[in-house]
Design a protein around this motif. Structure first.
Motif, PDB file in Angstrom:
ATOM      1  N   ILE A 116      -4.870  13.448  -2.768  1.00  0.00           N
ATOM      2  CA  ILE A 116      -5.295  12.590  -1.670  1.00  0.00           C
ATOM      3  C   ILE A 116      -4.120  11.697  -1.292  1.00  0.00           C
ATOM      4  O   ILE A 116      -3.568  11.000  -2.146  1.00  0.00           O
ATOM      5  CB  ILE A 116      -6.506  11.723  -2.068  1.00  0.00           C
ATOM      6  N   LEU A 117      -3.712  11.745  -0.026  1.00  0.00           N
ATOM      7  CA  LEU A 117      -2.615  10.919   0.476  1.00  0.00           C
ATOM      8  C   LEU A 117      -3.197   9.764   1.273  1.00  0.00           C
ATOM      9  O   LEU A 117      -3.890   9.981   2.265  1.00  0.00           O
ATOM     10  CB  LEU A 117      -1.687  11.729   1.370  1.00  0.00           C
ATOM     11  N   VAL A 118      -2.869   8.544   0.857  1.00  0.00           N
ATOM     12  CA  VAL A 118      -3.473   7.348   1.447  1.00  0.00           C
ATOM     13  C   VAL A 118      -2.365   6.383   1.879  1.00  0.00           C
ATOM     14  O   VAL A 118      -1.459   6.102   1.088  1.00  0.00           O
ATOM     15  CB  VAL A 118      -4.376   6.635   0.416  1.00  0.00           C
ATOM     16  N   PRO A 119      -2.390   5.858   3.104  1.00  0.00           N
ATOM     17  CA  PRO A 119      -1.405   4.828   3.478  1.00  0.00           C
ATOM     18  C   PRO A 119      -1.443   3.684   2.472  1.00  0.00           C
ATOM     19  O   PRO A 119      -2.513   3.231   2.058  1.00  0.00           O
ATOM     20  CB  PRO A 119      -1.884   4.375   4.863  1.00  0.00           C
ATOM     21  N   ILE A 120      -0.282   3.238   2.068  1.00  0.00           N
ATOM     22  CA  ILE A 120      -0.196   2.269   0.977  1.00  0.00           C
ATOM     23  C   ILE A 120      -0.919   0.966   1.298  1.00  0.00           C
ATOM     24  O   ILE A 120      -1.407   0.265   0.411  1.00  0.00           O
ATOM     25  CB  ILE A 120       1.289   2.008   0.621  1.00  0.00           C
ATOM     26  N   GLU A 121      -1.057   0.659   2.597  1.00  0.00           N
ATOM     27  CA  GLU A 121      -1.714  -0.597   2.987  1.00  0.00           C
ATOM     28  C   GLU A 121      -3.174  -0.654   2.544  1.00  0.00           C
ATOM     29  O   GLU A 121      -3.729  -1.726   2.366  1.00  0.00           O
ATOM     30  CB  GLU A 121      -1.625  -0.788   4.509  1.00  0.00           C
ATOM     31  N   ARG A 122      -3.785   0.513   2.374  1.00  0.00           N
ATOM     32  CA  ARG A 122      -5.187   0.528   1.960  1.00  0.00           C
ATOM     33  C   ARG A 122      -5.396  -0.033   0.568  1.00  0.00           C
ATOM     34  O   ARG A 122      -6.507  -0.378   0.194  1.00  0.00           O
ATOM     35  CB  ARG A 122      -5.741   1.947   2.030  1.00  0.00           C
ATOM     36  N   PHE A 123      -4.324  -0.104  -0.208  1.00  0.00           N
ATOM     37  CA  PHE A 123      -4.440  -0.619  -1.561  1.00  0.00           C
ATOM     38  C   PHE A 123      -4.184  -2.121  -1.645  1.00  0.00           C
ATOM     39  O   PHE A 123      -4.304  -2.717  -2.701  1.00  0.00           O
ATOM     40  CB  PHE A 123      -3.470   0.116  -2.487  1.00  0.00           C
ATOM     41  N   SER A 124      -3.823  -2.740  -0.525  1.00  0.00           N
ATOM     42  CA  SER A 124      -3.492  -4.167  -0.551  1.00  0.00           C
ATOM     43  C   SER A 124      -4.712  -5.041  -0.768  1.00  0.00           C
ATOM     44  O   SER A 124      -4.585  -6.240  -0.982  1.00  0.00           O
ATOM     45  CB  SER A 124      -2.800  -4.575   0.759  1.00  0.00           C
ATOM     46  N   ALA A 125      -5.910  -4.469  -0.729  1.00  0.00           N
ATOM     47  CA  ALA A 125      -7.116  -5.247  -0.999  1.00  0.00           C
ATOM     48  C   ALA A 125      -7.216  -5.621  -2.469  1.00  0.00           C
ATOM     49  O   ALA A 125      -7.943  -6.544  -2.829  1.00  0.00           O
ATOM     50  CB  ALA A 125      -8.362  -4.460  -0.587  1.00  0.00           C
ATOM     51  N   ARG A 304      -8.297  -3.819  11.284  1.00  0.00           N
ATOM     52  CA  ARG A 304      -9.237  -4.023  10.193  1.00  0.00           C
ATOM     53  C   ARG A 304      -8.493  -4.549   8.980  1.00  0.00           C
ATOM     54  O   ARG A 304      -7.698  -3.852   8.381  1.00  0.00           O
ATOM     55  CB  ARG A 304      -9.961  -2.716   9.901  1.00  0.00           C
ATOM     56  N   HIS A 305      -8.772  -5.766   8.621  1.00  0.00           N
ATOM     57  CA  HIS A 305      -8.006  -6.387   7.552  1.00  0.00           C
ATOM     58  C   HIS A 305      -8.561  -6.005   6.178  1.00  0.00           C
ATOM     59  O   HIS A 305      -9.707  -5.593   6.051  1.00  0.00           O
ATOM     60  CB  HIS A 305      -8.010  -7.920   7.704  1.00  0.00           C
ATOM     61  N   PRO A 306      -7.746  -6.146   5.101  1.00  0.00           N
ATOM     62  CA  PRO A 306      -8.217  -5.817   3.772  1.00  0.00           C
ATOM     63  C   PRO A 306      -9.379  -6.709   3.349  1.00  0.00           C
ATOM     64  O   PRO A 306      -9.509  -7.834   3.810  1.00  0.00           O
ATOM     65  CB  PRO A 306      -6.981  -6.067   2.889  1.00  0.00           C
ATOM     66  N   LEU A 307     -10.171  -6.203   2.437  1.00  0.00           N
ATOM     67  CA  LEU A 307     -11.334  -6.962   1.985  1.00  0.00           C
ATOM     68  C   LEU A 307     -10.955  -8.144   1.118  1.00  0.00           C
ATOM     69  O   LEU A 307     -11.632  -9.153   1.125  1.00  0.00           O
ATOM     70  CB  LEU A 307     -12.251  -6.029   1.172  1.00  0.00           C
TER      71      LEU A 307
END
Length: 309
Positions: A116-125, A304-307
């Motif tokens: 699974i390839l995920v943009p790194i920004e999705r992990f900033s939450a 959409r900002h991180p949670l």
């Protein structure tokens, strides 16, 4: 088989699409790759034989977008090199890697793998990008690894057949599971409060479509309500605010999914909003357009900002 950075390379287009660009050498037939992209996430299932591959600065420096790769070994074994460290993954193991880190792998026999390839920004939450490790390994023999392996195996078996909204729900669960596990590893030894925060978020995410009462949440985790409120305040949040944001993001995914035919009232009920009017008001405040306009456009204009930033 030995990894030699100076070898002449054959580049496999299917692999490039599925798992970014690698310098690559095969010693068997070309691998089979099943591929699907949902929004900004790419998921692939690979079946192949003996090979070696690596990513060095000549590849990495030419890529503008950074990704997190999450690989679940479905069968076989793989030797991975990251920052001079070696890790062997077996069936059921999960390996996370950053696309901006130099790494290599060796496969000696048949291998089946979900990536699974995920943009790194999705992990900033969960943590700042700079604190994320170059790679992280979760053994399928561990209790958490056994749970994760079953979940990822289910994705591998079904991701081609599911409609986009269902795939995205499954991928969100996979990303959440891995990011929280990494966060727990990074912070548990140094800060018990961060470990508790990670556990609470994981619990909330699992039960996000159920009734969530702060006092009950505190009791489930063996702390007082005041302590739980202070924990969220330390992250600039309230419990109800986090839950509302997570629900709005989930509802937004359904609203903007072309395959979703549910009414806004049904979506509101699934995501535990009191009624359609209340949902519409909160949605408009959060994303800058009402649900009907978002559905017509297939997207929302507001970033959409991180949670948990």
């Amino acid at each position: 088989m030995t990894f030699h950075p100076g070898d002449v390379i054959d580049v496999d287009d299917d692999l490039d699409h599925a798992i970014l660009t690698w310098r690559f050498r095969r010693r068997s037939a070309a691998p089979e790759v099943d591929l699907r992209t949902v929004r900004d996430i790419t998921v692939s299932r690979l079946r192949g034989g003996a090979c070696v591959g690596w990513r060095d600065r000549s590849v990495i420096d030419g890529e503008k977008q950074k990704y997190i790769g999450i690989g679940c070994n479905l069968g076989g074994s793989e030797l991975c090199y990251v920052d001079g460290n070696e890790t062997i993954t077996h069936a059921g193991d999960i390996m996370m890697w950053r696309s901006d880190a130099e790494l290599a792998f060796e496969v000696h026999d048949e291998l089946s793998k979900l990536t699974i390839l995920v943009p790194i920004e999705r992990f900033s939450a969960r943590f700042t990008i700079d604190t994320m490790p170059a790679a992280w390994h979760l053994s399928g023999a561990s209790p958490m690894g056994a749970i994760a392996a079953q979940f990822f195996s289910g994705i591998a078996q079904n991701f081609l057949a599911l409609r986009p909204a269902a795939v995205e729900i499954a991928l969100d669960g996979a990303i959440g599971m891995i990011s929280r596990s990494i966060s727990l590893d990074l912070h548990a030894a140094d800060d018990p409060r961060e470990a508790l925060y990670a556990r609470v978020l994981a619990d909330l995410d699992r039960r996000i479509r159920h009734d969530l009462v702060p006092a009950d949440i505190a009791q489930r985790h063996g702390v007082s309500l005041r302590h739980l409120q202070a924990l969220f305040a330390g992250h600039g949040q309230t419990i109800s605010g986090w839950v509302r944001e997570r629900r709005l993001q989930g509802a937004c995914d359904e609203v903007t999914d072309a395959a979703c035919t549910s009414s806004f009232t049904d979506i509101a009920q699934r995501w535990r909003f009191s009624d359609g009017a209340h949902f519409s008001r909160l949605f408009t405040e959060r994303f800058g357009v009402n649900p009907r306009t978002a559905r017509e456009r297939g997207a929302v204009p507001t970033q959409r900002h991180p949670l948990a930033s």
